[in-house]
Motif scaffolding. Sequence first.
Motif, PDB file in Angstrom:
ATOM      1  N   LEU A   1      -4.257   8.400 -12.908  1.00  0.00           N
ATOM      2  CA  LEU A   1      -4.380   9.463 -12.465  1.00  0.00           C
ATOM      3  C   LEU A   1      -4.034   9.888 -10.786  1.00  0.00           C
ATOM      4  N   PRO A   2      -2.752   9.873 -10.551  1.00  0.00           N
ATOM      5  CA  PRO A   2      -2.650  10.908  -9.103  1.00  0.00           C
ATOM      6  C   PRO A   2      -2.579  11.767  -8.546  1.00  0.00           C
ATOM      7  N   SER A   3      -3.378  13.146  -9.572  1.00  0.00           N
ATOM      8  CA  SER A   3      -3.449  13.862  -8.661  1.00  0.00           C
ATOM      9  C   SER A   3      -4.679  14.596  -8.012  1.00  0.00           C
ATOM     10  N   TYR A   4      -5.749  12.821  -8.975  1.00  0.00           N
ATOM     11  CA  TYR A   4      -6.596  12.808  -7.893  1.00  0.00           C
ATOM     12  C   TYR A   4      -7.036  12.867  -6.297  1.00  0.00           C
ATOM     13  N   TRP A   5      -5.964  11.878  -6.156  1.00  0.00           N
ATOM     14  CA  TRP A   5      -5.627  11.877  -4.848  1.00  0.00           C
ATOM     15  C   TRP A   5      -5.068  12.456  -4.177  1.00  0.00           C
ATOM     16  N   MET A   6      -4.315  13.604  -4.463  1.00  0.00           N
ATOM     17  CA  MET A   6      -3.832  14.504  -3.993  1.00  0.00           C
ATOM     18  C   MET A   6      -3.754  14.528  -2.301  1.00  0.00           C
ATOM     19  N   LYS A   7      -5.184  15.304  -1.821  1.00  0.00           N
ATOM     20  CA  LYS A   7      -5.653  15.290  -1.048  1.00  0.00           C
ATOM     21  C   LYS A   7      -6.352  13.870  -0.311  1.00  0.00           C
ATOM     22  N   ARG A   8      -5.711  13.171  -0.521  1.00  0.00           N
ATOM     23  CA  ARG A   8      -5.682  11.277   0.385  1.00  0.00           C
ATOM     24  C   ARG A   8      -4.463  10.944   0.751  1.00  0.00           C
ATOM     25  N   PRO A   9      -3.542  11.344   1.521  1.00  0.00           N
ATOM     26  CA  PRO A   9      -2.319  10.878   1.213  1.00  0.00           C
ATOM     27  C   PRO A   9      -2.149   9.806   1.855  1.00  0.00           C
ATOM     28  N   PHE A  10      -3.269   9.241   2.349  1.00  0.00           N
ATOM     29  CA  PHE A  10      -3.097   7.228   2.717  1.00  0.00           C
ATOM     30  C   PHE A  10      -3.469   6.409   1.730  1.00  0.00           C
ATOM     31  N   VAL A  11      -3.390   6.964   0.510  1.00  0.00           N
ATOM     32  CA  VAL A  11      -3.536   6.218  -0.922  1.00  0.00           C
ATOM     33  C   VAL A  11      -2.898   6.181  -1.263  1.00  0.00           C
ATOM     34  N   PRO A  12      -1.772   5.238  -1.126  1.00  0.00           N
ATOM     35  CA  PRO A  12      -0.773   4.085  -2.469  1.00  0.00           C
ATOM     36  C   PRO A  12      -0.765   4.353  -3.514  1.00  0.00           C
ATOM     37  N   THR A  13       0.455   5.356  -4.151  1.00  0.00           N
ATOM     38  CA  THR A  13       0.371   5.960  -5.630  1.00  0.00           C
ATOM     39  C   THR A  13       1.209   4.214  -6.063  1.00  0.00           C
ATOM     40  N   THR A  14       1.994   4.240  -5.440  1.00  0.00           N
ATOM     41  CA  THR A  14       3.085   3.374  -6.529  1.00  0.00           C
ATOM     42  C   THR A  14       3.454   1.872  -5.263  1.00  0.00           C
ATOM     43  N   GLU A  15       3.276   0.881  -5.502  1.00  0.00           N
ATOM     44  CA  GLU A  15       3.409  -0.489  -4.789  1.00  0.00           C
ATOM     45  C   GLU A  15       3.912  -1.811  -5.013  1.00  0.00           C
ATOM     46  N   CYS A  16       5.059  -1.881  -4.622  1.00  0.00           N
ATOM     47  CA  CYS A  16       5.895  -3.316  -5.553  1.00  0.00           C
ATOM     48  C   CYS A  16       5.950  -4.283  -4.159  1.00  0.00           C
ATOM     49  N   ILE A  17       6.352  -5.612  -4.883  1.00  0.00           N
ATOM     50  CA  ILE A  17       6.414  -6.529  -3.761  1.00  0.00           C
ATOM     51  C   ILE A  17       7.318  -7.660  -4.496  1.00  0.00           C
ATOM     52  N   PHE A  18       8.586  -7.980  -4.222  1.00  0.00           N
ATOM     53  CA  PHE A  18       9.464  -8.816  -4.538  1.00  0.00           C
ATOM     54  C   PHE A  18      10.049  -9.882  -3.399  1.00  0.00           C
ATOM     55  N   GLU A  19       9.802 -11.216  -4.554  1.00  0.00           N
ATOM     56  CA  GLU A  19       9.457 -11.995  -3.615  1.00  0.00           C
ATOM     57  C   GLU A  19      10.487 -13.001  -4.450  1.00  0.00           C
ATOM     58  N   LEU A  20      11.344 -13.823  -3.347  1.00  0.00           N
ATOM     59  CA  LEU A  20      12.940 -14.403  -3.510  1.00  0.00           C
ATOM     60  C   LEU A  20      12.653 -15.595  -2.986  1.00  0.00           C
ATOM     61  N   PRO A  21      11.974 -17.203  -2.979  1.00  0.00           N
ATOM     62  CA  PRO A  21      12.612 -18.182  -2.457  1.00  0.00           C
ATOM     63  C   PRO A  21      13.549 -18.729  -1.751  1.00  0.00           C
ATOM     64  N   SER A  22      14.474 -19.005  -2.998  1.00  0.00           N
ATOM     65  CA  SER A  22      15.803 -19.333  -2.908  1.00  0.00           C
ATOM     66  C   SER A  22      16.531 -19.023  -4.012  1.00  0.00           C
TER      67      SER A  22
END
Length: 983
Positions: A779-800
């Motif tokens: 429900l990201p519409s509830y956080w429109m007044k909080r611009p510093f709250v991430p809506t999406t975050e992804c991390i990809f790790e590849l050792p080798s």
Amino acid sequence: MLESYVTPILMSYVNRYIKNLKPSDLQLSLWGGDVVLSKLELKLDVLEQELKLPFTFLSGHIHELRIHVPWTKLGSEPVVITINTMECILKLKDDAQDDHESCGSSATNRSTTESIKSLAKTRRIQQVTSADPDLPPGYVQSLIRRVVNNVNIVVNNLILKYVEDDIVLSVNITSAECYTVDEFWDRAFMDILAPELVLRKVINFSDCTVCLDKRNASGKIEFYQDPLLYKSSFCTRLHFTYDNLNSKIPSVIKIQALVDSLKLSITDQQLPMLIRIIQLGIALYYGEICSYKDAEVEEMSSNAKETSISQMGGESEAGAQGQHAIQYQNVDVQQLLLQQGSDDDQGWVSWAWSLVPALVNYSEEGDENYEVDENGTAINRLRSSPPKDPVVSVGFYCTKATVTFKLTEMQTESSYYSPQKVKSKEVLCWEQEGTTVEVLMMGELFFDCQMGFVGCKALCLKGIMGVKDFEETTNRSENEACFFSCGESLNSKGLTYLTNSLFDYRSPENNGVRAEFILDAAQHKETYTEIAGVQRFGAFYMDYLYTMECSSGKGSVSQQQDVSTNKNEDLSSVQEMSTKRLVVGPMELRLDSSSVHRILKMAACGLDHEYEPYSKPNSEIVDENRTLPSQEEEAALEEYIPTRLTCITVLKTTITITLAEFNLLDSLLPIILGQKNFLPYLTTPHFHPLRPLPALRIQVDKVSLEHSVPMYAEQLVPAVSNLNQPSDNLLHHCYAHCYVKIFGFQAGLTFLDSGGSFCPPAPIIPPFSTAFYGKLLRLPSYWMKRPFVPTTECIFELPSLTLQATRAQTLLLQAILQSWTHNTGASVSLPVDEALLKDIFRPSGVKSQNPLPTLEGSIQNVELKYCSTSLVKCVSGTMGSIKACAKAPGRSDGMKEKLIPLIQGPSDTRELHKSKWLNESRKPESLLAPDLITFTIQIPQQMDSYLNSGADMLLTVPEMEMAVSEMAALHEFAKDVGLFDHL
């Protein structure tokens, strides 16, 4: 006499569910010992109230009803009830319409209530006035209990139909018989006796046929499809355990069915209808039916409810609380029946099928104030509280199941006026062994569903889309027809899928021991682990667990029976948990032209429909006037937030992608992507199998996926977003989290020989592991007044990651790719010659005089991050090192292996000007060395507050060296190893 006690019981059920009966004629016939009733109409409204299903009956009738009562041997022979030809037609309820009808027709409800009152009063008066001093009440109750426990039900030709849109689903059972059995599951006249306190029954279904047809706009079926299931017979065992002789509701109910062979058939026209029915079941389970009704219909429904409440004097205020008003009204009617002194707390359906007290938890407020002890003597007692929910165990077991997918085509007879006929052709088959579905539940506090099977495989049958790839003339082996296999066979695994079932001779119930059930979440997880599931099944195992317990008490489930009643009043004291665990055993999948086209054809047929979805996602409307949570509510959220957790584990997997022998994907992919009116595919009349057939083989040791989401995001997110400074824990639970881990991923080239087997692969990608993490704000519409709250975050790790290939291997990979991306519309010829294959796949133990050079590249310590807020999107990443080199293997003439680095970084270039720099071995840099590449990209979102938009990019590259100063030496080396001869 006994007639005065038994007759009212039988009459009450028959008169309650069948229209237009004369009680006097029925009573005289019963006293004669036999009753024959013909052309009976069922009371559909009573059936709907009793069953409480989300369906409504369009019609229901019984052709003939026979009741045989052996008055002279009532204590040793069963009462036999025979139903000949019973047919019912159902459809899905329309919530708005049904609420309007049920609320608007209060007079009908009042008349039904009055008839139930009079029926209960008549039955109670008959039982009191007909008491015989020679037959004490204790003896009468004991005898009636024996009669009810041993009633035999025989149904001949049972027909059930369900209609929706253009779907007609019909179930026809030729014969169904229910009878009482002994401890060896043989037919017998039994009673509930101490100390075992067990009742066993068997229901045999013979020749069960399921049909799924499509009707036109006028409601007629033009062409009858092949039956989904044709004349299948199975056995159902029922085991009921009571706490004492006076218990009306069993404490443990176990119902399990076994079928030896299950053969299903699905045509291309039936597939979308079958998917529609499956979606219906899922929507019913999650309560999503008709959730997309527009506001006008809901307003009309609510007005009708208010009118009904005012007319009924506000007796059923709970009925106005949503779409379940009908169920609340039915409960009121049943409670009224119990308050009028009716001791028959079972419905007709429950009595006819199980012949034991109903599975539903009824109140005992209307029971008489006496019990019966073991000797049959009546004793007084006080009215007790409602009984606790019984433990219900339901299971389905199948030894071998076969699902065949067919394609249909219209055929016209020779005569012009002859009707068209439908001819089907089998193209795909799924075989499965040792299937188990088990459900264990106890009220609303505990629900567990386990599913698994021992082994399965998929095979290609005959031709498809004009390509005769598996016709009788092709003479292809069964190994080539089987493109998917998983698990083991029953011959090697045994009957582990029947463990602890009523069909297992080692189960507690079959050895006179009371079974123990695990109703604690922690103990359940310790017992039913992934390893235990794989050991029992082998191919597939799923465990879905839902529990609800009170946080104030740490007792067992049986000690928390009042939690469900207080759930809506105090949510802070209730802790809910939902966990799904899926394990897929070792499997092999071959994606060749035959299998891929069949799979995509099934997908295209499944999407070929115009059905409206049962539910649509609700639009996010932010409530600006929502109240701020109190400190107590915030503390309760900090303590526990219910979540839904899904864990999927895929064990050793092998995927083989062969060179496409024919390619008609241009005809299937547009249909799957939504282009309904697409041109028909081009036929391929001839098919010539290519041997040897090159292929790319991918192997993965293990894939692990974990997904968590808040159970009640619609209530959690508005509350947390309204806090001034929500904690990290509360913010964490407002996201949907996903973790993916891949272990031992590797790839290599192989080929399929004429015998249908693959050779050992030549490695292209050595084994490596990787991981991915992502979270998405609910429900990201509830956080429109909080611009510093991430809506999406992804991390990809590849050792080798390392890639290595010769020129011949690169050409073969290119040929495999082009065979799938370029549509030829006909059989393709082998794009590579045999010499190329000999260069790649050399016999083991034989060394080549001129081995091909290999180009190898590797990267290490790769990490990519993506984050987006309502103001900006950001991508950042690092790469620890990169390396590319040319490798020349040693030759038979004594020439040693040579290694020429092309790109390497970060690296020490202080000795680059010296000639020995190229010949030295390159050791990896220290772990403390700086990363090779570090970058950050920020893109502002299009916001009204920003006049100018732009992107920022920061790129940092430390020292990276290329072997440029020694190009002459590299050129000479290439000549020596013969590199230019292969270019």
